[in-house]
Design a protein around this motif. Structure first.
Motif, short mmCIF file in Angstrom:
data_model
loop_
_atom_site.label_atom_id
_atom_site.label_comp_id
_atom_site.label_asym_id
_atom_site.label_seq_id
_atom_site.Cartn_x
_atom_site.Cartn_y
_atom_site.Cartn_z
N HIS A 183 0.83 -1.20 0.00
CA HIS A 183 0.00 0.00 0.00
C HIS A 183 0.87 1.26 0.00
CE1 HIS A 183 -2.97 -2.93 0.99
NE2 HIS A 183 -2.49 -3.15 2.18
N SER A 184 0.21 2.38 -0.07
CA SER A 184 0.90 3.67 -0.02
C SER A 184 0.91 4.21 1.40
CB SER A 184 0.19 4.66 -0.95
OG SER A 184 -1.15 4.86 -0.51
N THR A 185 0.98 3.33 2.37
CA THR A 185 0.80 3.73 3.76
C THR A 185 2.08 3.61 4.58
OG1 THR A 185 0.07 1.48 4.33
CG2 THR A 185 -1.63 3.09 3.79
N ILE A 186 2.10 4.40 5.67
CA ILE A 186 3.13 4.33 6.69
C ILE A 186 2.41 4.10 8.02
CG2 ILE A 186 4.99 5.60 7.85
CD1 ILE A 186 5.25 7.21 5.19
N SER A 187 2.94 3.19 8.83
CA SER A 187 2.25 2.80 10.06
C SER A 187 3.17 2.91 11.27
CB SER A 187 1.76 1.34 9.96
OG SER A 187 0.87 1.18 8.88
N SER A 188 2.55 3.06 12.44
CA SER A 188 3.28 2.93 13.71
C SER A 188 2.98 1.56 14.29
CB SER A 188 2.87 4.03 14.70
OG SER A 188 1.52 3.85 15.12
N ARG A 241 -1.04 0.91 13.54
CA ARG A 241 -1.96 1.98 13.17
C ARG A 241 -1.41 2.71 11.95
NH1 ARG A 241 -3.41 5.90 17.94
NH2 ARG A 241 -5.20 6.32 16.57
N THR A 242 -2.24 2.90 10.95
CA THR A 242 -1.83 3.69 9.80
C THR A 242 -1.73 5.14 10.22
OG1 THR A 242 -2.95 2.18 8.29
CG2 THR A 242 -2.41 4.36 7.44
N ILE A 243 -0.58 5.76 9.96
CA ILE A 243 -0.40 7.15 10.34
C ILE A 243 -0.32 8.08 9.14
CG2 ILE A 243 0.62 6.65 12.59
CD1 ILE A 243 3.39 7.11 11.37
N ILE A 244 0.02 7.54 7.97
CA ILE A 244 0.06 8.33 6.75
C ILE A 244 -0.46 7.47 5.61
CG2 ILE A 244 1.54 9.50 5.06
CD1 ILE A 244 3.48 10.08 7.42
N ASP A 245 -1.35 8.01 4.82
CA ASP A 245 -1.81 7.33 3.60
C ASP A 245 -1.81 8.39 2.50
OD1 ASP A 245 -2.88 5.80 1.64
OD2 ASP A 245 -4.78 5.38 2.64
N ASP A 246 -0.77 8.35 1.66
CA ASP A 246 -0.55 9.38 0.66
C ASP A 246 -0.75 8.80 -0.73
OD1 ASP A 246 0.26 11.44 -0.96
OD2 ASP A 246 2.23 11.70 -0.04
N LYS A 247 -1.72 9.29 -1.46
CA LYS A 247 -2.02 8.76 -2.79
C LYS A 247 -0.91 9.07 -3.80
CE LYS A 247 -7.02 8.51 -2.24
NZ LYS A 247 -6.91 8.52 -0.77
N LYS A 248 0.05 9.90 -3.41
CA LYS A 248 1.21 10.14 -4.27
C LYS A 248 2.11 8.91 -4.32
CE LYS A 248 4.04 12.92 -6.61
NZ LYS A 248 3.69 13.52 -7.90
N LEU A 249 2.04 8.08 -3.27
CA LEU A 249 2.89 6.91 -3.16
C LEU A 249 2.23 5.69 -3.78
CD1 LEU A 249 4.05 7.35 0.55
CD2 LEU A 249 5.09 8.30 -1.52
N VAL A 250 3.06 4.77 -4.27
CA VAL A 250 2.57 3.49 -4.77
C VAL A 250 2.88 2.39 -3.76
CG1 VAL A 250 2.77 1.76 -6.60
CG2 VAL A 250 2.82 4.20 -7.17
N SER A 251 4.15 2.30 -3.37
CA SER A 251 4.61 1.25 -2.47
C SER A 251 5.76 1.83 -1.64
CB SER A 251 5.08 0.05 -3.29
OG SER A 251 5.49 -1.02 -2.49
N VAL A 252 5.72 1.66 -0.34
CA VAL A 252 6.70 2.28 0.54
C VAL A 252 7.73 1.24 0.97
CG1 VAL A 252 7.09 3.56 2.68
CG2 VAL A 252 4.97 3.92 1.37
N GLN A 253 8.97 1.44 0.55
CA GLN A 253 10.03 0.50 0.95
C GLN A 253 10.85 1.04 2.12
OE1 GLN A 253 11.98 -1.99 -1.80
NE2 GLN A 253 14.03 -1.69 -0.97
N ALA A 254 11.61 2.10 1.89
CA ALA A 254 12.46 2.65 2.95
C ALA A 254 11.67 3.63 3.80
CB ALA A 254 13.67 3.35 2.33
#
Length: 353
Positions: free
Chosen positions: A78-83, A91-104
């Motif tokens: 997903h395009s999400t960042i979680s804590s 918990r999802t803390i950021i969901d940015d539609k600019k992103l496709v897949s978050v690696q680093a």
């Protein structure tokens, strides 16, 4: 393949700024963690294994908030960042539609930012044939609001219409970020305002490792900034490259007592400025290997010692943890590549002595 997206639970508003302290943090415990992190160069203290309840997240890397007793992870699906807290609650803390897949993912506590690398393996919910391995960027988000500060399109900076994959990001004390491209020989520099440029392209940074039926010519897998304004770049083949930021064309291989195990997947800078490194068993099928790398003078040479293993071969990240611990991340990459679901992921304490 299309994977079901987790429900959005924007939680950055629960953080207090500055200090990256999440709601529910016990200040005394947070302070003890910070002290432990500066006095301990090793683990394994009495640290729990964290079985995170985050189905479908598939994180590739994690970073730790010393003042909050929580980790931050991205999602390859997903395009999400979680804590993630110490009880494994995600918990999802950021969901940015600019992103496709978050690696680093990288927490820049001094700059009050979270940095995230944007990639596309072709396996994410937002993947398309046109964007697979053609997405390469780094985004910065403000801790406390989740507001995107900037997005650096590194694919545009490269301007070569080739495949790209942002494997890792590191941050210097002045706030400059450096991103390494796993599928090219390029390191990018991004200033505090998000303005990106090519720091260097060098033949020593090119890739020579193939992952059958997935990726060819895999090169840089991780990067760390070191005092002396040096970048230490880990390559998938088990080598390290020393890149002086002020004169990057003078990049040289670090003379190692023995090569790191391949595939080198992630590195953590320890308090004494040595490295903890995890090497994935993605190709061998054997347990992932944890190693400690102790530098010689100016990182021109270094000694390598195996300190631990992780049962899950496909272990992709290594990070600090509470009370000076070091954790290895098993994010379910094998299941993701096979198109299978997962129930969550695991952060496991490892010995780096």
């Amino acid at each position: 393949m299309k994977l079901k997206q987790s429900a959005i639970a924007l939680a950055l508003s629960a953080m207090t700024v500055p200090g990256i302290v999440l709601a529910g943090t016990t200040p005394a415990l947070a302070a003890s963690d910070r002290q432990a992190a500066t006095t301990s160069g090793h683990s394994r203290p009495a640290a729990p294994t964290i079985d995170a309840k985050g189905p479908g997240v598939f994180p590739h890397s994690a970073d730790y908030y010393p003042g909050s007793r929580k980790f931050v992870t991205g999602s390859l699906a997903h395009s999400t960042i979680s804590s993630v807290d110490l009880k494994g609650r995600v918990r999802t803390i950021i969901d940015d539609k600019k992103l496709v897949s978050v690696q680093a993912v990288r927490v820049d506590s001094k700059g009050n930012r979270i940095l995230a690398g944007n990639v596309d393996y072709g396996t994410a919910e937002r993947s398309t044939k046109a964007t697979t391995f053609k997405v390469a960027g780094v985004a910065a988000y403000q801790i406390g609001s989740g507001r995107r500060l900037w997005y650096a399109d590194l694919n545009k900076v490269a301007g070569d219409d080739k495949q790209h994959l942002v494997a890792d990001v590191t941050v210097a004390p002045d706030g400059t970020a450096y991103a390494v491209d796993q599928l090219s020989s390029t390191i990018f520099r991004i200033d505090r305002k998000g303005r990106a440029s090519v720091l260097v392209s060098h033949k020593l940074l090119a890739g020579n490792v193939d992952v059958p039926n997935f990726l060819n010519n895999v090169g840089m897998s991780a990067v760390a900034w070191m005092p002396g304004n040096l970048l230490i770049v880990a390559k998938a083949d088990g080598s390290l490259v020393r890149v002086p930021v002020d004169n990057p064309k003078k990049a040289v291989k670090v003379k190692l007592s023995k090569n790191l195990k391949a595939l080198t997947a992630g590195i953590r800078v320890l308090p004494d400025k040595s490295l903890a490194v995890v090497s994935s068993g993605l190709l061998s099928g054997k347990a992932a290997v944890v190693q400690r790398v102790r530098p010689g003078r100016d990182w021109k040479s270094a000694t390598v010692k195996v300190t631990d293993t992780v049962t899950d071969p496909v272990t992709s990240g290594i990070t600090a943890g509470p009370r000076g611990a070091t954790y290895a991340l098993s994010g379910g990459l094998a299941a993701l590549l096979a198109g299978k679901p997962n129930d969550g992921f695991t952060l496991r304490p490892v010995d780096v002595r």
